[in-house]
Write a protein that holds these residues in place. Structure first.
Motif, PDB file in Angstrom:
ATOM      1  N   PRO A  53       0.819  -1.226   0.000  1.00 11.72           N
ATOM      2  CA  PRO A  53       0.000   0.000   0.000  1.00 11.72           C
ATOM      3  C   PRO A  53       0.850   1.272   0.000  1.00 11.72           C
ATOM      4  CG  PRO A  53      -0.857  -1.589   1.587  1.00 11.72           C
ATOM      5  CD  PRO A  53       0.455  -2.122   1.118  1.00 11.72           C
ATOM      6  N   ARG A  54       1.935   1.288   0.765  1.00  7.91           N
ATOM      7  CA  ARG A  54       2.810   2.475   0.815  1.00  7.91           C
ATOM      8  C   ARG A  54       3.438   2.761  -0.543  1.00  7.91           C
ATOM      9  NH1 ARG A  54       7.993   2.314   0.971  1.00  7.91           N
ATOM     10  NH2 ARG A  54       8.182   0.312   2.047  1.00  7.91           N
ATOM     11  N   VAL A  55       3.990   1.707  -1.178  1.00  7.45           N
ATOM     12  CA  VAL A  55       4.653   1.876  -2.468  1.00  7.45           C
ATOM     13  C   VAL A  55       3.647   2.299  -3.532  1.00  7.45           C
ATOM     14  CG1 VAL A  55       5.965   0.700  -4.282  1.00  7.45           C
ATOM     15  CG2 VAL A  55       6.478   0.231  -1.878  1.00  7.45           C
ATOM     16  N   ASP A 114      -2.967  -3.507  -7.262  1.00  7.11           N
ATOM     17  CA  ASP A 114      -3.005  -4.627  -8.211  1.00  7.11           C
ATOM     18  C   ASP A 114      -2.164  -4.372  -9.465  1.00  7.11           C
ATOM     19  OD1 ASP A 114      -4.605  -2.770  -9.460  1.00  7.11           O
ATOM     20  OD2 ASP A 114      -6.410  -4.004  -9.489  1.00  7.11           O
ATOM     21  N   GLN A 115      -1.667  -3.130  -9.636  1.00  9.00           N
ATOM     22  CA  GLN A 115      -0.744  -2.840 -10.730  1.00  9.00           C
ATOM     23  C   GLN A 115       0.692  -3.227 -10.358  1.00  9.00           C
ATOM     24  OE1 GLN A 115      -2.356   1.376 -11.078  1.00  9.00           O
ATOM     25  NE2 GLN A 115      -1.834   0.984 -13.228  1.00  9.00           N
ATOM     26  N   ILE A 116       0.959  -3.325  -9.054  1.00 10.88           N
ATOM     27  CA  ILE A 116       2.303  -3.666  -8.575  1.00 10.88           C
ATOM     28  C   ILE A 116       2.400  -5.139  -8.197  1.00 10.88           C
ATOM     29  CG2 ILE A 116       3.998  -3.208  -6.735  1.00 10.88           C
ATOM     30  CD1 ILE A 116       3.094  -0.341  -6.712  1.00 10.88           C
ATOM     31  N   TYR A 117       1.280  -5.714  -7.763  1.00  9.01           N
ATOM     32  CA  TYR A 117       1.287  -7.097  -7.293  1.00  9.01           C
ATOM     33  C   TYR A 117       1.922  -8.079  -8.282  1.00  9.01           C
ATOM     34  CZ  TYR A 117      -0.365 -11.603  -5.597  1.00  9.01           C
ATOM     35  OH  TYR A 117      -0.422 -12.908  -5.188  1.00  9.01           O
TER      36      TYR A 117
END
Length: 200
Positions: free
Chosen positions: A147-149, A158-161
């Motif tokens: 969430p922080r990043v 969900d774009q980073i996961y």
């Protein structure tokens, strides 16, 4: 006479073994390591950016402090952050005993920093690895930082996961240790995504 023959024979064997172990074998290994398929590993698994500048080793953890990066395990020597350091120049562990007050102070300081960021102080985020070199964090630790990043990069989690999954290394031989996320590779992939997004 037989004694002289035995001495000469032992000298001959010593010289032959020395040639094999000190010259022939190391040269053979050097030649194998310089083969194109092993160049990356032989040179320390150094990662480079788009300008072909070294940004670190995929085998040695680094310190990340910016909110838009996933943070690594703590390092007692700040990995390669020393004044005289090259990208992978300073590494190692502290060898502090568990009862050492200096270690306790460092752990408590890290716990407080994580709590200020609303991140649960999981073991691999507050303790160094045994070698002090580990470039991985657990998937759980990466998910706690997600969430922080995502917020710092103006992205949805969900774009980073998918990047977390992509850079997660499985257990050694599928049974030893835990799956780990390579923090340098993950952070650099996010930077590349940001560069591509700005260009488009």
């Amino acid at each position: 006479m037989s004694q002289l023959r035995a001495i000469a024979s032992s000298i001959r064997v010593t010289v032959i073994l020395w040639l094999i172990t000190a010259i022939i074998y190391p040269l053979f290994i050097l030649l194998v390591a310089q083969a194109p398929i092993f160049q990356y590993q032989a040179k320390g698994s150094i990662m480079v950016n788009l300008n072909n500048e070294p940004i670190g080793s995929a085998l040695i953890g680094q310190t990340f402090t910016s909110e838009e990066y996933f943070h690594s395990r703590p390092s007692s020597v700040l990995y390669s952050q020393g004044k005289k350091a090259q990208p992978t120049g300073i590494s190692g562990s502290s060898n502090l005993a568990p009862t050492n007050p200096e270690l306790l102070d460092r752990v408590l300081e890290t716990v407080n920093e994580l709590q200020d960021q609303s991140i649960d102080p999981l073991a691999d985020l507050i303790y160094t690895s045994g070698s002090g070199l580990d470039p991985h964090i657990t998937v759980n630790s990466a998910m706690r930082q997600l969430p922080r990043v995502a917020s710092a990069r103006n992205l949805q989690p969900d774009q980073i996961y998918p990047f977390i999954i992509k850079y997660t290394k499985d257990r050694f031989l599928k049974i030893f240790g835990e799956p780990g996320v390579n923090v340098l590779k993950l952070n650099y992939a996010l930077d590349l995504q940001e560069i591509n997004r700005r260009q488009n």
